[in-house]
Design a protein around this motif. Sequence first.
Motif, mmCIF file in Angstrom:
data_model
loop_
_atom_site.group_PDB
_atom_site.id
_atom_site.type_symbol
_atom_site.label_atom_id
_atom_site.label_comp_id
_atom_site.label_asym_id
_atom_site.label_seq_id
_atom_site.Cartn_x
_atom_site.Cartn_y
_atom_site.Cartn_z
ATOM 1 N N SER A 15 9.609 65.064 71.267
ATOM 2 C CA SER A 15 9.509 64.808 72.701
ATOM 3 C C SER A 15 8.285 65.512 73.283
ATOM 4 O O SER A 15 7.500 64.914 74.031
ATOM 5 N N GLY A 41 18.527 61.570 74.099
ATOM 6 C CA GLY A 41 18.277 61.769 75.524
ATOM 7 C C GLY A 41 19.544 61.601 76.361
ATOM 8 O O GLY A 41 19.622 62.078 77.485
ATOM 9 N N SER A 84 14.922 55.843 76.808
ATOM 10 C CA SER A 84 13.467 56.065 76.782
ATOM 11 C C SER A 84 12.924 56.108 75.356
ATOM 12 O O SER A 84 12.057 56.914 75.039
ATOM 13 N N SER A 107 9.558 66.861 79.400
ATOM 14 C CA SER A 107 10.396 65.954 78.618
ATOM 15 C C SER A 107 10.788 64.700 79.419
ATOM 16 O O SER A 107 10.103 64.314 80.357
ATOM 17 N N THR A 108 11.887 64.061 79.035
ATOM 18 C CA THR A 108 12.303 62.833 79.718
ATOM 19 C C THR A 108 12.660 63.048 81.190
ATOM 20 O O THR A 108 12.310 62.230 82.036
ATOM 21 N N ASN A 150 18.781 65.103 84.996
ATOM 22 C CA ASN A 150 17.348 65.308 85.225
ATOM 23 C C ASN A 150 17.106 66.391 86.268
ATOM 24 O O ASN A 150 16.222 67.238 86.127
#
Lengths: 186, 296
Positions: free
Chosen positions: B79, B194, A73, B44-45, A114
């Motif tokens: 970020s 990341g 990303s 964030s991501t 995630n």
Amino acid sequence: MSEALPWNDPTFLRDVERRSGASVSACFQCHKCSTGCPVAPEMDVMSSQIMRLIHLGARDEALASQSIWLCASCEACTTRCPQGIDIAAVMDTLRMMAVEAGVTLGDARGNKFNTSFLSSVRRHGRVFEMGLMTAYKLRSGDLLGDVGKVPGMLKRGKLALWPKSSGNAKEVREVFKRADQEEKNR
Amino acid sequence: MKYAFFPGCSLESTAWDFDASVRATFAALGAELTDIPDWSCCGSTPAHASNTSLAVALPVMNLLKARDMGRPVLTACASCYARLRTANHKVKTDPAERQRTERIVGKPYDGAVPVHHILEALTRHIGADAIAARVTRPLSGLKVACYYGCLLTRPPEVVAFENPEHPVSMDTIMTAAGADVVDWPYKTECCGAGLSMTTSAVVNRLGHNILAMARRAGADCLAVACPLCQVNLDLRQRDAAKAHGPLPETPVLFVTQLLGLALGLSPEALGIEGLFVSADGLLDRLAPAKAAGGAA
Ligand code: SF4
Ligand code: SF4
């Protein structure tokens, strides 16, 4: 008459464009995105090739690629694409579609990370690193990776042992609930 | 200048040293930082890679609080900065996204709260001249490679305070602090932070490239302005050397730590002891602090 390609799913391009807001059809295969991609050497299908797979309706191949989980990303591709395509947003969309489709062929450690990260935010309103590392290690089964770093991090005060919650944690939980709902209706 | 400060989760834990050095240097430069009360994570991501609605709503919750404070937002994390700016951008440019976000957070929001990164505040609001005027211990002879990484400058339509391929703000600050900045080509190469938890092999390769290039360009140390870059390049430096060939130990300091030293602040106040690769050798080379206004 030539036969239809076995992977030609005509809805895939449309779905990806709608969800990502990126005009994947505009890609003219210059490969500039792949050239500047920091993780291209490790990717099985580079970003420009992913664009082509989407054109061709190769849903399964795109969603099962390792690449979508290797993407860092970093936005280099999005910044440089001469056609103004938000390739990083396409990568996000493909990750979401892969999770929804239950595709686990690719390396989905990224998804496990995630999930661990967001469940910490959902509970505490903030990320609690020690809890995050533990939750991720348990989900991914990668129990030994990086444990050697823990003592040094603790010594330098770089890992919190207990969660620091936001005073706003309750409202954050409500926002998660409503966002999940909105995302379903999207 | 008065700011609504958004520390973010990294500055509260792994990057407590960034937090300490930002607060100390901004105070020394006369800026007032007040934390956004009960701030929550920007997502964030993990949020933007899994739920677009959440990725906009989480930053907006904090932007609404800053709006109540009547101050622009300041953040140090690249970020957080990218997520806060992206949320504003989406709310401003996509009416459907704005409506969705307003339904989620339960309040109207037009995307208008300004969001600044510390590099922008230091160069645009405070300015190199004001910084140079307060330097009491110039970083003379210190060769610094300024490393910006990915999210501070990209994508330009969202972050927009620097050239995405050739940023100079950190170089300007380090020059004002008296350091010699090196010219090098990897300022905006991604370090892969990341992926740090999930795919460390890739991260070691990227980190090695960056550190080796900084050394080839003659740098003694790296200056960074992102907590994720810092922990990645510092904590994983030994692993990178093991996997991809020996590297001289290269301290990776926050730009605010180096700037703070130049302003005469103590290493303790700047959290220098938080570094994995020690900067003691560099500090020994610096001259003792003089009275204020002695530089330039
Ligand atoms: S840079 Fe843009 S146009 Fe070129 S291959 Fe990549 S997506 Fe297609
Ligand atoms: S955002 Fe992902 S695909 Fe694009 S250049 Fe960065 S790592 Fe590669």
